[in-house]
Write a protein that holds these residues in place. Structure first.
Motif, PDB file in Angstrom:
ATOM      1  N   PHE A  97      27.764  49.510  52.633  1.00  0.00           N
ATOM      2  CA  PHE A  97      29.267  48.990  53.268  1.00  0.00           C
ATOM      3  C   PHE A  97      29.214  48.553  51.785  1.00  0.00           C
ATOM      4  O   PHE A  97      30.571  48.431  50.806  1.00  0.00           O
ATOM      5  N   LEU A  98      28.341  47.097  51.264  1.00  0.00           N
ATOM      6  CA  LEU A  98      29.092  47.141  49.954  1.00  0.00           C
ATOM      7  C   LEU A  98      28.858  47.428  48.793  1.00  0.00           C
ATOM      8  O   LEU A  98      30.053  47.467  47.934  1.00  0.00           O
ATOM      9  N   ALA A  99      27.892  48.060  48.948  1.00  0.00           N
ATOM     10  CA  ALA A  99      27.742  49.320  47.825  1.00  0.00           C
ATOM     11  C   ALA A  99      29.219  50.478  47.402  1.00  0.00           C
ATOM     12  O   ALA A  99      29.721  49.887  46.549  1.00  0.00           O
ATOM     13  N   MET A 100      29.846  50.537  48.928  1.00  0.00           N
ATOM     14  CA  MET A 100      30.838  51.545  48.466  1.00  0.00           C
ATOM     15  C   MET A 100      32.107  50.761  48.582  1.00  0.00           C
ATOM     16  O   MET A 100      33.238  50.831  47.320  1.00  0.00           O
ATOM     17  N   ALA A 101      31.909  49.475  48.856  1.00  0.00           N
ATOM     18  CA  ALA A 101      33.618  48.315  48.361  1.00  0.00           C
ATOM     19  C   ALA A 101      33.414  47.953  46.758  1.00  0.00           C
ATOM     20  O   ALA A 101      34.487  47.782  46.434  1.00  0.00           O
ATOM     21  N   GLU A 102      31.993  47.622  46.387  1.00  0.00           N
ATOM     22  CA  GLU A 102      31.592  47.665  44.750  1.00  0.00           C
ATOM     23  C   GLU A 102      32.457  49.175  44.083  1.00  0.00           C
ATOM     24  O   GLU A 102      33.404  48.664  42.937  1.00  0.00           O
ATOM     25  N   ILE A 103      32.390  50.067  44.794  1.00  0.00           N
ATOM     26  CA  ILE A 103      32.098  51.102  43.564  1.00  0.00           C
ATOM     27  C   ILE A 103      33.726  51.399  43.688  1.00  0.00           C
ATOM     28  O   ILE A 103      35.161  51.757  43.026  1.00  0.00           O
ATOM     29  N   ALA A 104      34.426  51.528  45.068  1.00  0.00           N
ATOM     30  CA  ALA A 104      36.120  51.419  45.155  1.00  0.00           C
ATOM     31  C   ALA A 104      37.014  49.919  44.694  1.00  0.00           C
ATOM     32  O   ALA A 104      38.249  50.266  43.923  1.00  0.00           O
ATOM     33  N   VAL A 105      36.092  48.849  44.282  1.00  0.00           N
ATOM     34  CA  VAL A 105      37.184  47.782  43.567  1.00  0.00           C
ATOM     35  C   VAL A 105      36.866  47.945  42.379  1.00  0.00           C
ATOM     36  O   VAL A 105      37.972  47.836  41.410  1.00  0.00           O
ATOM     37  N   GLY A 106      35.868  48.510  41.879  1.00  0.00           N
ATOM     38  CA  GLY A 106      36.025  49.123  40.447  1.00  0.00           C
ATOM     39  C   GLY A 106      37.270  50.442  40.092  1.00  0.00           C
ATOM     40  O   GLY A 106      37.929  50.264  39.312  1.00  0.00           O
ATOM     41  N   VAL A 107      36.635  51.022  40.941  1.00  0.00           N
ATOM     42  CA  VAL A 107      38.000  51.985  40.788  1.00  0.00           C
ATOM     43  C   VAL A 107      39.560  51.665  40.727  1.00  0.00           C
ATOM     44  O   VAL A 107      40.621  51.939  40.337  1.00  0.00           O
ATOM     45  N   LEU A 108      39.779  50.627  42.110  1.00  0.00           N
ATOM     46  CA  LEU A 108      40.583  49.925  42.267  1.00  0.00           C
ATOM     47  C   LEU A 108      41.585  49.121  41.001  1.00  0.00           C
ATOM     48  O   LEU A 108      42.599  49.324  41.028  1.00  0.00           O
ATOM     49  N   ALA A 109      40.375  48.428  40.547  1.00  0.00           N
ATOM     50  CA  ALA A 109      40.762  47.676  39.691  1.00  0.00           C
ATOM     51  C   ALA A 109      41.126  48.426  38.236  1.00  0.00           C
ATOM     52  O   ALA A 109      41.829  47.948  36.923  1.00  0.00           O
ATOM     53  N   TYR A 110      40.729  49.042  38.423  1.00  0.00           N
ATOM     54  CA  TYR A 110      41.136  49.819  36.861  1.00  0.00           C
ATOM     55  C   TYR A 110      42.113  51.177  37.162  1.00  0.00           C
ATOM     56  O   TYR A 110      43.391  50.418  36.126  1.00  0.00           O
ATOM     57  N   SER A 111      41.817  51.554  38.291  1.00  0.00           N
ATOM     58  CA  SER A 111      43.555  52.326  38.297  1.00  0.00           C
ATOM     59  C   SER A 111      45.245  51.698  38.138  1.00  0.00           C
ATOM     60  O   SER A 111      46.086  51.522  38.820  1.00  0.00           O
ATOM     61  N   SER A 112      44.719  50.115  38.727  1.00  0.00           N
ATOM     62  CA  SER A 112      45.569  48.791  38.818  1.00  0.00           C
ATOM     63  C   SER A 112      45.689  48.035  38.028  1.00  0.00           C
ATOM     64  O   SER A 112      46.278  46.999  38.695  1.00  0.00           O
ATOM     65  N   ARG A 113      44.928  48.054  37.361  1.00  0.00           N
ATOM     66  CA  ARG A 113      45.427  47.486  36.148  1.00  0.00           C
ATOM     67  C   ARG A 113      46.096  46.181  35.442  1.00  0.00           C
ATOM     68  O   ARG A 113      46.404  45.083  35.167  1.00  0.00           O
ATOM     69  N   ASP A 114      47.218  46.709  35.244  1.00  0.00           N
ATOM     70  CA  ASP A 114      48.871  45.895  35.433  1.00  0.00           C
ATOM     71  C   ASP A 114      49.030  44.926  36.171  1.00  0.00           C
ATOM     72  O   ASP A 114      49.268  43.747  35.691  1.00  0.00           O
ATOM     73  N   GLU A 115      48.435  45.572  37.318  1.00  0.00           N
ATOM     74  CA  GLU A 115      48.848  44.329  38.662  1.00  0.00           C
ATOM     75  C   GLU A 115      47.991  43.312  38.356  1.00  0.00           C
ATOM     76  O   GLU A 115      47.391  42.185  38.172  1.00  0.00           O
ATOM     77  N   VAL A 116      46.667  43.731  38.285  1.00  0.00           N
ATOM     78  CA  VAL A 116      45.335  42.869  38.330  1.00  0.00           C
ATOM     79  C   VAL A 116      45.231  42.153  36.452  1.00  0.00           C
ATOM     80  O   VAL A 116      44.876  40.816  37.002  1.00  0.00           O
ATOM     81  N   GLY A 117      45.716  42.485  35.892  1.00  0.00           N
ATOM     82  CA  GLY A 117      45.743  41.494  34.752  1.00  0.00           C
ATOM     83  C   GLY A 117      47.442  40.700  35.060  1.00  0.00           C
ATOM     84  O   GLY A 117      47.075  39.573  34.498  1.00  0.00           O
ATOM     85  N   ARG A 118      48.256  40.407  35.882  1.00  0.00           N
ATOM     86  CA  ARG A 118      49.302  40.005  36.058  1.00  0.00           C
ATOM     87  C   ARG A 118      48.950  38.610  36.737  1.00  0.00           C
ATOM     88  O   ARG A 118      48.742  37.581  36.839  1.00  0.00           O
ATOM     89  N   ASN A 119      47.711  38.746  37.912  1.00  0.00           N
ATOM     90  CA  ASN A 119      47.329  38.133  38.978  1.00  0.00           C
ATOM     91  C   ASN A 119      46.305  36.942  37.904  1.00  0.00           C
ATOM     92  O   ASN A 119      46.412  35.973  38.730  1.00  0.00           O
ATOM     93  N   LEU A 120      45.191  37.519  37.048  1.00  0.00           N
ATOM     94  CA  LEU A 120      43.855  36.696  36.367  1.00  0.00           C
ATOM     95  C   LEU A 120      44.953  36.073  35.618  1.00  0.00           C
ATOM     96  O   LEU A 120      44.878  34.701  35.563  1.00  0.00           O
ATOM     97  N   GLY A 121      46.311  36.450  35.263  1.00  0.00           N
ATOM     98  CA  GLY A 121      46.804  35.272  34.255  1.00  0.00           C
ATOM     99  C   GLY A 121      47.715  34.429  35.253  1.00  0.00           C
ATOM    100  O   GLY A 121      47.809  33.006  34.360  1.00  0.00           O
ATOM    101  N   GLU A 122      47.928  34.416  36.355  1.00  0.00           N
ATOM    102  CA  GLU A 122      48.860  33.761  37.192  1.00  0.00           C
ATOM    103  C   GLU A 122      47.411  32.476  37.581  1.00  0.00           C
ATOM    104  O   GLU A 122      48.018  31.725  38.099  1.00  0.00           O
ATOM    105  N   PHE A 123      46.399  33.526  38.127  1.00  0.00           N
ATOM    106  CA  PHE A 123      45.151  32.494  38.182  1.00  0.00           C
ATOM    107  C   PHE A 123      44.354  31.375  36.997  1.00  0.00           C
ATOM    108  O   PHE A 123      44.449  30.237  37.540  1.00  0.00           O
ATOM    109  N   TYR A 124      45.036  31.808  36.078  1.00  0.00           N
ATOM    110  CA  TYR A 124      44.759  30.907  34.829  1.00  0.00           C
ATOM    111  C   TYR A 124      46.074  29.676  35.169  1.00  0.00           C
ATOM    112  O   TYR A 124      46.244  28.672  34.671  1.00  0.00           O
ATOM    113  N   ALA A 125      46.923  30.612  35.418  1.00  0.00           N
ATOM    114  CA  ALA A 125      48.235  29.093  35.295  1.00  0.00           C
ATOM    115  C   ALA A 125      48.580  28.447  36.571  1.00  0.00           C
ATOM    116  O   ALA A 125      48.596  27.142  36.762  1.00  0.00           O
TER     117      ALA A 125
END
Length: 238
Positions: A97-125
């Motif tokens: 389950f962990l391996a599947m989650a790691e790969i899925a998160v990696g692909v999701l982070a790449y496909s949703s990189r604009d949203e993830v970038g905004r969330n990281l910016g909010e985290f910094y704020a």
């Protein structure tokens, strides 16, 4: 019950893997608990308007991920050190389950990189706001690390008005002594450029987990074969 050959190699590989996994798990869990219950940060969890902020979500993920990793390590180390098939079977399921989650998160982070970038910016704020409100030296160290890593300065970048300029890197040239790139925008741009690298890291971590899963499977098969041999021996003798 003893194993040899590949089974013995896999046993020690799993023990080493679980030691490293335990260290990372303790770091994640400890950091998450510290951020959750620290005097300077726990107040943010009591504000309903901030319950869905990137900071709260990030801390929750750290705690949950650290706890899950330590549970996996407990089964893995017990199963490998004591050669217990039941514990290794549970370890294998959790690892899958962990391996599947790691790969899925990696692909999701790449496909949703604009949203993830905004969330990281909010985290910094969120970190920025906490530091301005509390002056916590630990958060100052974190901000200094972020500022130097991606070469940015606060939420404005303007040296005359930036509150956290003491944590910012040295300016490159005359223009940067007046205004430096602000961090929320820089973070989003950096993540967008490095999204393939982030996906690669997640997929590589997933591949490492799969390698440990293969070792656990080999060890399970050897333990089963040894157990069958012992059963056959005793049935023949008696």
């Amino acid at each position: 019950m003893a194993v040899d050959g590949c089974g013995l190699v896999c046993k020690y590989v799993l023990i080493l893997f679980n030691i490293i996994f335990a260290v990372v798990g303790f770091v994640f869990l400890g950091l998450g608990i510290w951020l959750r219950f620290s005097e300077n940060t726990r107040g943010i969890f009591q504000i309903d308007a901030l319950n869905s902020s990137a900071f709260v979500i990030g801390v929750t993920v750290l705690i949950v991920l650290g706890a899950v990793m330590l549970i996996v390590v407990a089964f893995g180390d017990y199963g490998a050190c004591n050669e217990k098939r039941c514990a290794l079977q549970v370890f294998s399921v959790l690892l899958t389950f962990l391996a599947m989650a790691e790969i899925a998160v990696g692909v999701l982070a790449y496909s949703s990189r604009d949203e993830v970038g905004r969330n990281l910016g909010e985290f910094y704020a969120s970190l920025y706001t906490l530091y301005v409100a509390s002056g916590d030296p630990a958060i100052a160290v974190t901000l200094t690390f972020i500022h130097n890593a991606i070469h940015c300065c606060g939420v404005t970048g303007v040296s005359l008005i930036e509150i956290v300029k003491q944590t910012c890197p040295k300016p490159d040239g005359f223009m940067e002594s007046i205004v430096m790139p602000n961090c929320p925008g820089t973070i989003a741009n950096v993540f967008d450029r490095r999204a393939p690298l982030v996906m690669g890291i997640f997929i590589a971590t997933g591949a490492l987990l799969i390698t440990a899963l293969v070792c656990a499977t080999i060890l399970l098969k050897q333990l089963k074969r040894v157990q069958q041999g012992i059963t056959t021996y005793y049935s023949t003798v008696y």
